[in-house]
Design an enzyme around this catalytic site. Structure first.
Site, PDB file in Angstrom:
ATOM      1  N   GLY A 213       0.839  -1.190   0.000  1.00  0.00           N
ATOM      2  CA  GLY A 213       0.000   0.000   0.000  1.00  0.00           C
ATOM      3  C   GLY A 213       0.871   1.236   0.000  1.00  0.00           C
TER       4      GLY A 213
ATOM      5  N   GLN B 217       3.314   9.667   1.949  1.00  0.00           N
ATOM      6  CA  GLN B 217       4.591   9.011   1.686  1.00  0.00           C
ATOM      7  C   GLN B 217       5.272   9.511   0.416  1.00  0.00           C
ATOM      8  OE1 GLN B 217       2.752   4.897   2.337  1.00  0.00           O
ATOM      9  NE2 GLN B 217       4.856   4.616   3.048  1.00  0.00           N
TER      10      GLN B 217
ATOM     11  N   CYS C 117       7.065  -1.025   6.251  1.00  0.00           N
ATOM     12  CA  CYS C 117       6.562   0.205   5.645  1.00  0.00           C
ATOM     13  C   CYS C 117       7.641   0.750   4.716  1.00  0.00           C
ATOM     14  CB  CYS C 117       6.251   1.224   6.746  1.00  0.00           C
ATOM     15  SG  CYS C 117       5.678   2.802   6.118  1.00  0.00           S
ATOM     16  N   LEU C 118       7.224   1.193   3.540  1.00  0.00           N
ATOM     17  CA  LEU C 118       8.193   1.736   2.579  1.00  0.00           C
ATOM     18  C   LEU C 118       8.890   2.977   3.132  1.00  0.00           C
ATOM     19  CD1 LEU C 118       6.103   1.352  -0.713  1.00  0.00           C
ATOM     20  CD2 LEU C 118       7.988  -0.097   0.068  1.00  0.00           C
TER      21      LEU C 118
ATOM     22  N   HIS D   9      -3.127   0.339   8.146  1.00  0.00           N
ATOM     23  CA  HIS D   9      -1.781   0.919   8.057  1.00  0.00           C
ATOM     24  C   HIS D   9      -1.794   2.185   7.184  1.00  0.00           C
ATOM     25  CE1 HIS D   9       2.762   0.290   7.570  1.00  0.00           C
ATOM     26  NE2 HIS D   9       2.482   1.223   6.687  1.00  0.00           N
ATOM     27  N   GLU D  10      -2.470   2.117   6.043  1.00  0.00           N
ATOM     28  CA  GLU D  10      -2.474   3.275   5.122  1.00  0.00           C
ATOM     29  C   GLU D  10      -3.308   4.432   5.677  1.00  0.00           C
ATOM     30  OE1 GLU D  10      -0.201   3.217   3.031  1.00  0.00           O
ATOM     31  OE2 GLU D  10       0.121   1.077   3.216  1.00  0.00           O
TER      32      GLU D  10
ATOM     33  N   HIS E 295      -1.354   6.337   8.096  1.00  0.00           N
ATOM     34  CA  HIS E 295      -0.428   7.288   7.454  1.00  0.00           C
ATOM     35  C   HIS E 295      -1.089   8.658   7.277  1.00  0.00           C
ATOM     36  CE1 HIS E 295       3.333   5.362   6.419  1.00  0.00           C
ATOM     37  NE2 HIS E 295       2.723   4.312   5.882  1.00  0.00           N
TER      38      HIS E 295
HETATM   39 NI    NI Z   1       3.578   2.457   5.399  1.00  0.00          NI
END
Ligand code: NI
Length: 166
Positions: A46, A51, A93-94, A135-136, A139
């Site tokens: 995601g 991000q 997480c990226l 999770h998204e 963010h």
């Molecule tokens: Ni993330």
């Protein structure tokens, strides 16, 4: 289509409260396509707009996490309206590269949002898809999965980060 730069900690945009989207402009549509491409390129499950440096309420999710869904979901102004049960699962997480840890999340979530055509859409999510959705959306509220760790694990994480910086 373009690959976007993914912001990583301690970039402050990751801590911003993202603003709701009022109009689905051509720019939003293009941005969504780029976010999907960027997510796939980075092998992420995601991606939230924070991000890629834009604090607006827009997320992309790899829906193949749930075999019943189509390949990718774009959700504008997503919200979780109901949660059920809890489970522990490993997350990464990226924006927090190279770090994975177990986090407790709701096992099932009912999420709503707006798609790129302006329609209200709903998703009953379970397992990995439910985890990605939570999770998204976190963010968009400036929350990272590392914030959900126990105090002990948070300390270990801080030590690891400090070590890396030296
Ligand atoms: Ni993330």
């Amino acid at each position: 289509m373009a690959l976007l730069d993914i912001r990583t900690i301690p970039d402050q945009v990751l801590r911003e409260l993202a603003k709701p989207i009022d109009n689905i402009t051509g720019e939003i549509v293009r941005l969504s396509e780029d976010m999907i491409e960027t997510m796939i390129g980075a092998r992420g499950a995601g991606l939230a707009a924070n991000q890629i440096g834009l604090p607006i309420r827009l997320i992309a999710i790899d829906a193949s996490l749930n075999p019943k869904e189509k390949s990718h979901i774009i959700l504008i102004n997503p919200v979780i309206v109901e949660t059920q049960l809890e489970e522990n699962g490993e997350e990464g997480c990226l924006s927090v590269p190279g770090y994975y840890e177990f986090v407790k999340r709701a096992k099932k979530v009912h999420a709503m949002g707006i798609d790129l055509k302006g329609n209200t859409v709903e998703f009953e999510c379970e397992g990995q898809l439910a985890r990605a959705m939570q999770h998204e959306i976190d963010h968009l509220n400036g929350v990272l999965f590392i914030d959900l760790l126990s105090p002990l694990k948070k300390n270990l994480f801080k030590k690891k980060i400090t070590k890396k910086d030296k």
